[in-house]
Structure formats: structure tokens, C-alpha cells
Scaffold this motif. Structure first.
Motif, PDB file in Angstrom:
ATOM      1  N   ALA A  25       0.837  -1.196   0.000  1.00  0.00           N
ATOM      2  CA  ALA A  25       0.000   0.000   0.000  1.00  0.00           C
ATOM      3  C   ALA A  25       0.874   1.250   0.000  1.00  0.00           C
ATOM      4  O   ALA A  25       1.693   1.439   0.899  1.00  0.00           O
ATOM      5  CB  ALA A  25      -0.915   0.007   1.221  1.00  0.00           C
ATOM      6  N   PRO A  26       0.754   2.108  -1.023  1.00  0.00           N
ATOM      7  CA  PRO A  26       1.643   3.265  -1.121  1.00  0.00           C
ATOM      8  C   PRO A  26       1.367   4.283  -0.033  1.00  0.00           C
ATOM      9  O   PRO A  26       0.234   4.462   0.409  1.00  0.00           O
ATOM     10  CB  PRO A  26       1.319   3.830  -2.504  1.00  0.00           C
ATOM     11  CG  PRO A  26      -0.073   3.367  -2.788  1.00  0.00           C
ATOM     12  CD  PRO A  26      -0.218   2.042  -2.116  1.00  0.00           C
ATOM     13  N   HIS A  27       2.412   4.977   0.410  1.00  0.00           N
ATOM     14  CA  HIS A  27       2.267   6.024   1.410  1.00  0.00           C
ATOM     15  C   HIS A  27       2.009   7.379   0.765  1.00  0.00           C
ATOM     16  O   HIS A  27       1.849   8.373   1.458  1.00  0.00           O
ATOM     17  CB  HIS A  27       3.532   6.098   2.273  1.00  0.00           C
ATOM     18  CG  HIS A  27       3.831   4.814   3.005  1.00  0.00           C
ATOM     19  ND1 HIS A  27       2.977   4.278   3.932  1.00  0.00           N
ATOM     20  CD2 HIS A  27       4.875   3.956   2.915  1.00  0.00           C
ATOM     21  CE1 HIS A  27       3.483   3.141   4.407  1.00  0.00           C
ATOM     22  NE2 HIS A  27       4.631   2.928   3.803  1.00  0.00           N
ATOM     23  N   GLN A  28       1.982   7.409  -0.548  1.00  0.00           N
ATOM     24  CA  GLN A  28       1.692   8.650  -1.256  1.00  0.00           C
ATOM     25  C   GLN A  28       1.031   8.287  -2.574  1.00  0.00           C
ATOM     26  O   GLN A  28       0.976   7.124  -2.966  1.00  0.00           O
ATOM     27  CB  GLN A  28       2.984   9.422  -1.531  1.00  0.00           C
ATOM     28  CG  GLN A  28       4.002   8.639  -2.335  1.00  0.00           C
ATOM     29  CD  GLN A  28       5.341   9.345  -2.418  1.00  0.00           C
ATOM     30  OE1 GLN A  28       5.709  10.086  -1.533  1.00  0.00           O
ATOM     31  NE2 GLN A  28       6.056   9.111  -3.502  1.00  0.00           N
ATOM     32  N   GLU A  29       0.496   9.300  -3.239  1.00  0.00           N
ATOM     33  CA  GLU A  29      -0.177   9.053  -4.500  1.00  0.00           C
ATOM     34  C   GLU A  29       0.804   8.507  -5.532  1.00  0.00           C
ATOM     35  O   GLU A  29       1.932   8.994  -5.643  1.00  0.00           O
ATOM     36  CB  GLU A  29      -0.801  10.355  -5.025  1.00  0.00           C
ATOM     37  CG  GLU A  29      -2.063  10.768  -4.305  1.00  0.00           C
ATOM     38  CD  GLU A  29      -3.155   9.714  -4.444  1.00  0.00           C
ATOM     39  OE1 GLU A  29      -3.461   9.308  -5.585  1.00  0.00           O
ATOM     40  OE2 GLU A  29      -3.683   9.285  -3.412  1.00  0.00           O
ATOM     41  N   PRO A  30       0.405   7.488  -6.303  1.00  0.00           N
ATOM     42  CA  PRO A  30       1.281   7.010  -7.378  1.00  0.00           C
ATOM     43  C   PRO A  30       1.590   8.138  -8.358  1.00  0.00           C
ATOM     44  O   PRO A  30       0.720   8.955  -8.670  1.00  0.00           O
ATOM     45  CB  PRO A  30       0.450   5.904  -8.035  1.00  0.00           C
ATOM     46  CG  PRO A  30      -0.559   5.497  -7.005  1.00  0.00           C
ATOM     47  CD  PRO A  30      -0.852   6.731  -6.210  1.00  0.00           C
ATOM     48  N   GLU A  31       2.810   8.169  -8.829  1.00  0.00           N
ATOM     49  CA  GLU A  31       3.237   9.201  -9.777  1.00  0.00           C
ATOM     50  C   GLU A  31       3.084   8.677 -11.202  1.00  0.00           C
ATOM     51  O   GLU A  31       3.672   7.666 -11.569  1.00  0.00           O
ATOM     52  CB  GLU A  31       4.702   9.562  -9.523  1.00  0.00           C
ATOM     53  CG  GLU A  31       5.285  10.508 -10.557  1.00  0.00           C
ATOM     54  CD  GLU A  31       6.795  10.604 -10.482  1.00  0.00           C
ATOM     55  OE1 GLU A  31       7.385  11.315 -11.324  1.00  0.00           O
ATOM     56  OE2 GLU A  31       7.406   9.946  -9.595  1.00  0.00           O
ATOM     57  N   LEU A  32       2.281   9.364 -11.996  1.00  0.00           N
ATOM     58  CA  LEU A  32       2.089   8.960 -13.381  1.00  0.00           C
ATOM     59  C   LEU A  32       3.359   9.248 -14.179  1.00  0.00           C
ATOM     60  O   LEU A  32       3.848  10.380 -14.198  1.00  0.00           O
ATOM     61  CB  LEU A  32       0.907   9.702 -14.004  1.00  0.00           C
ATOM     62  CG  LEU A  32       0.629   9.384 -15.476  1.00  0.00           C
ATOM     63  CD1 LEU A  32       0.166   7.941 -15.649  1.00  0.00           C
ATOM     64  CD2 LEU A  32      -0.414  10.355 -16.042  1.00  0.00           C
ATOM     65  N   ILE A  33       3.888   8.223 -14.833  1.00  0.00           N
ATOM     66  CA  ILE A  33       5.063   8.384 -15.688  1.00  0.00           C
ATOM     67  C   ILE A  33       4.633   8.633 -17.128  1.00  0.00           C
ATOM     68  O   ILE A  33       5.123   9.541 -17.795  1.00  0.00           O
ATOM     69  CB  ILE A  33       5.973   7.153 -15.612  1.00  0.00           C
ATOM     70  CG1 ILE A  33       6.498   6.974 -14.180  1.00  0.00           C
ATOM     71  CG2 ILE A  33       7.139   7.262 -16.594  1.00  0.00           C
ATOM     72  CD1 ILE A  33       7.301   5.703 -13.986  1.00  0.00           C
ATOM     73  N   ARG A  34       3.702   7.822 -17.611  1.00  0.00           N
ATOM     74  CA  ARG A  34       3.176   8.039 -18.959  1.00  0.00           C
ATOM     75  C   ARG A  34       1.869   7.279 -19.114  1.00  0.00           C
ATOM     76  O   ARG A  34       1.599   6.323 -18.383  1.00  0.00           O
ATOM     77  CB  ARG A  34       4.173   7.590 -20.028  1.00  0.00           C
ATOM     78  CG  ARG A  34       4.467   6.099 -20.055  1.00  0.00           C
ATOM     79  CD  ARG A  34       5.447   5.745 -21.166  1.00  0.00           C
ATOM     80  NE  ARG A  34       5.733   4.320 -21.225  1.00  0.00           N
ATOM     81  CZ  ARG A  34       6.662   3.697 -20.513  1.00  0.00           C
ATOM     82  NH1 ARG A  34       7.414   4.402 -19.671  1.00  0.00           N
ATOM     83  NH2 ARG A  34       6.853   2.395 -20.627  1.00  0.00           N
ATOM     84  N   ALA A  35       1.085   7.717 -20.077  1.00  0.00           N
ATOM     85  CA  ALA A  35      -0.159   7.033 -20.421  1.00  0.00           C
ATOM     86  C   ALA A  35      -0.245   6.942 -21.931  1.00  0.00           C
ATOM     87  O   ALA A  35      -0.219   7.955 -22.626  1.00  0.00           O
ATOM     88  CB  ALA A  35      -1.367   7.776 -19.862  1.00  0.00           C
ATOM     89  N   GLY A  36      -0.288   5.741 -22.430  1.00  0.00           N
ATOM     90  CA  GLY A  36      -0.398   5.510 -23.859  1.00  0.00           C
ATOM     91  C   GLY A  36      -1.226   4.264 -24.066  1.00  0.00           C
ATOM     92  O   GLY A  36      -2.424   4.245 -23.810  1.00  0.00           O
ATOM     93  N   GLU A  37      -0.570   3.201 -24.546  1.00  0.00           N
ATOM     94  CA  GLU A  37      -1.255   1.921 -24.667  1.00  0.00           C
ATOM     95  C   GLU A  37      -1.747   1.456 -23.304  1.00  0.00           C
ATOM     96  O   GLU A  37      -2.772   0.795 -23.179  1.00  0.00           O
ATOM     97  CB  GLU A  37      -0.285   0.890 -25.238  1.00  0.00           C
ATOM     98  CG  GLU A  37      -0.962  -0.284 -25.892  1.00  0.00           C
ATOM     99  CD  GLU A  37      -1.613   0.101 -27.208  1.00  0.00           C
ATOM    100  OE1 GLU A  37      -2.860   0.146 -27.223  1.00  0.00           O
ATOM    101  OE2 GLU A  37      -0.912   0.350 -28.187  1.00  0.00           O
ATOM    102  N   ARG A  38      -1.001   1.819 -22.265  1.00  0.00           N
ATOM    103  CA  ARG A  38      -1.376   1.561 -20.879  1.00  0.00           C
ATOM    104  C   ARG A  38      -0.810   2.691 -20.032  1.00  0.00           C
ATOM    105  O   ARG A  38      -0.005   3.495 -20.511  1.00  0.00           O
ATOM    106  CB  ARG A  38      -0.842   0.204 -20.420  1.00  0.00           C
ATOM    107  CG  ARG A  38       0.648  -0.001 -20.665  1.00  0.00           C
ATOM    108  CD  ARG A  38       1.044  -1.434 -20.394  1.00  0.00           C
ATOM    109  NE  ARG A  38       2.464  -1.665 -20.695  1.00  0.00           N
ATOM    110  CZ  ARG A  38       3.067  -2.818 -20.506  1.00  0.00           C
ATOM    111  NH1 ARG A  38       2.399  -3.847 -20.007  1.00  0.00           N
ATOM    112  NH2 ARG A  38       4.353  -2.970 -20.805  1.00  0.00           N
TER     113      ARG A  38
END
Length: 294
Positions: A25-38
């Protein structure tokens, strides 16, 4: 596959659920790296989460995890999935969790060395690798890309049909082997322990030419230098541009690159302009390409 809610928000919730399921369980919000096919997120600094756009991709995600574990056992330096049962279903999609790879961009020669080793492997039968589908997801991308006009969709569908009709006329010369499927320099990082190959969702049986054509295309686009490309060919032992099927494979790759980017329509004026440029260029094979990498 249509979702009214923004995919990235849904994917972030899926990451929370998957991380909790795996005891992370993360202690902070997940950081978006990229969004494309997934969508790809970083959490807790050491873990990468990859979220498919639909639960329909569960089989492919499972195969990617198993392929990575097999390749690691063969001594191929690949990104490693976390231990445990994967993929994890959540939010009408599936998530896989991986050890983060921290490194720097490397040179095409390093990619060639990895591909030469990969193409020589014989996978176990239970890995159940599919045959290459050069047009995988193309129709879906064209139909669901958020900003394409109807004339643009029609043009891309015509290009798809034309290339699919012509593709059986070319004959690869390197045989049929295990291939990465999306072998570009963006899927290799140089670390303190050597180079690492990742994004294995396209691994399959197919002609090695399919893996080699991307580096040649990137050279043609000005993204690699002539010297870098010559080093790539020297390390692999083959120059795909000397094969008579190269122009057609290159055209298929350009269509794939354009429809991949089209999924990101509306994210920024720069991306929208690049999508329009690429669609226009696809209508004229002789038109000079001034594409930007994304």
C-alpha cells in the motif's frame, strides 16, 4: 472498450488496489510516468505499476510477467516483476507490479546486443507465445482516439487495409524467432549493472526484421545518427534497410506510431499538432518526415 471516465484516474485507483493486494500500500499518491497503450506509475520509489486499458488484456499481462521471469532465468537483463500472483485485477482492468529500473538512456548498439541474444533463445512451450500481429490494436486505436476527425479516421483505416493487403507480399530473410515486438531505444536503460530491457508486452514469435526496423526508422527520422545506426548494424550483424521488405515494414511502423500517439489526443496543443502532422504525412510516402519523439 469504451470508458466514460478518464482512464488515468481509473488507473490510479487500480494501482492503489493492486498495491494493497500485494502488501505494498503506497504512502503517497502514485506518480504517473506516462499514459499511452497503458498507464505506467511509480510508487514508493522502487516499484513500477503498469495498468492495462481493459481487463480484456489480462492474458497478455500474464504472459508478459511469465516471459520476464523466463528471460531473467536465461540471463537476459530485463525488468523484473515483483514476486507473487500477477496480474492483479482491479477497476475493470489489470495491474502488474515491477522492480523499478533506474538508469540513463543508452545507445542503439546496446539494444542490438540484447536483441541478438533474445532472438537466439528457444522459449518453453508453456509460455505460449503468439505469432506476431503487425496490426494488433490498430483498428481499436483509430476508432477510439479522442480527437481524430472522421476524415482522419477514414484515411487511417484505408492505410491499414492497404498495408494489410500488401504485407504478405514480402518475405523476411532472418527466419522466425522470439522477438521483443517493440524494440526501440526507449525500452532500454543503462544502469550501474549493465543495460536492462523492459516493456515486454509485445513478445512473440516473428521475424527479427520487425525488431530491427524501428532503429532504422528512427535513423530515417533523424532521431539516431548515421554513426549510431551503423554501430547498431555492426553489433547485430544485419542491416534491415538492405532488405526489400524494409519500406513496407517501415510504413506499418509509421502507422503504429501514429495511432499510438492518437490515443493521447487532447493532452496538449503540441501533441495534437504532432498527430495532425503524422496523419497528413502518412497520406504521402514521399513527404519528408519532421516528426517529434513522444
Amino acid at each position: 472498450m469504451v470508458h466514460t471516465e478518464d482512464f488515468v484516474r481509473r488507473a490510479a485507483r487500480a494501482v492503489h488496489t493492486a498495491a494493497a493486494t500485494m502488501g505494498l500500500a503506497p504512502h503517497q499518491e502514485p506518480e504517473l510516468i506516462r499514459a499511452g497503450e497503458r498507464a505506467v506509475f511509480r510508487l514508493r520509489g522502487k516499484v513500477i505499476a503498469r495498468v492495462e486499458r481493459s481487463a480484456d488484456r489480462s492474458h497478455e499481462a500474464d504472459r508478459e510477467v511469465r516471459a520476464a521471469r523466463w528471460l531473467a532465468a536465461q540471463g537476459i537483463p530485463v525488468s523484473r516483476p515483483l514476486p507473487g500472483e500477477q496480474p492483479v485485477p482491479a477497476e475493470d482492468t489489470v495491474v502488474t507490479l515491477w522492480e523499478a529500473v533506474d538508469g540513463e538512456w543508452t545507445v542503439p548498439r546496446e539494444l542490438a546486443v540484447l536483441l541478438r541474444s533474445l532472438h537466439r533463445l528457444t522459449p518453453p512451450p508453456d509460455l505460449d507465445l503468439p505469432d506476431l500481429d503487425p496490426f494488433d490494436r490498430i483498428r481499436e486505436r483509430i476508432d477510439t482516439a479522442p480527437r481524430l476527425t472522421e476524415p482522419q479516421r477514414d484515411q487511417l483505416h484505408r492505410a491499414h487495409r492497404d498495408l494489410a493487403r500488401r504485407l504478405p507480399t514480402v518475405r523476411p530473410v532472418l527466419g522466425r524467432h522470439v522477438i521483443h515486438g517493440d524494440a526501440n531505444i526507449g525500452n532500454v536503460l543503462a544502469t550501474d549493472h549493465g543495460v536492462v530491457l523492459f516493456d515486454l508486452d509485445g513478445i512473440c514469435w516473428g521475424p527479427p526484421e520487425w525488431d530491427l526496423v524501428l532503429t532504422a526508422l528512427y535513423r530515417d527520422l533523424g532521431w539516431h545518427t548515421d554513426t549510431e545506426y551503423a554501430d547498431f548494424c555492426d553489433a547485430y550483424g544485419f542491416d534491415v534497410t538492405g532488405w526489400n521488405g524494409y519500406p513496407l515494414y517501415k510504413a506499418v511502423r509509421e502507422l503504429r506510431m501514429t495511432t499510438w500517439l492518437a490515443q493521447k489526443g487532447g493532452e496538449s496543443p503540441q501533441i495534437d499538432a504532432e498527430i495532425d502532422r503524422r496523419v497528413t504525412d502518412l497520406g504521402d510516402p514521399e513527404r519528408p518526415r519532421f516528426w517529434q519523439p513522444y
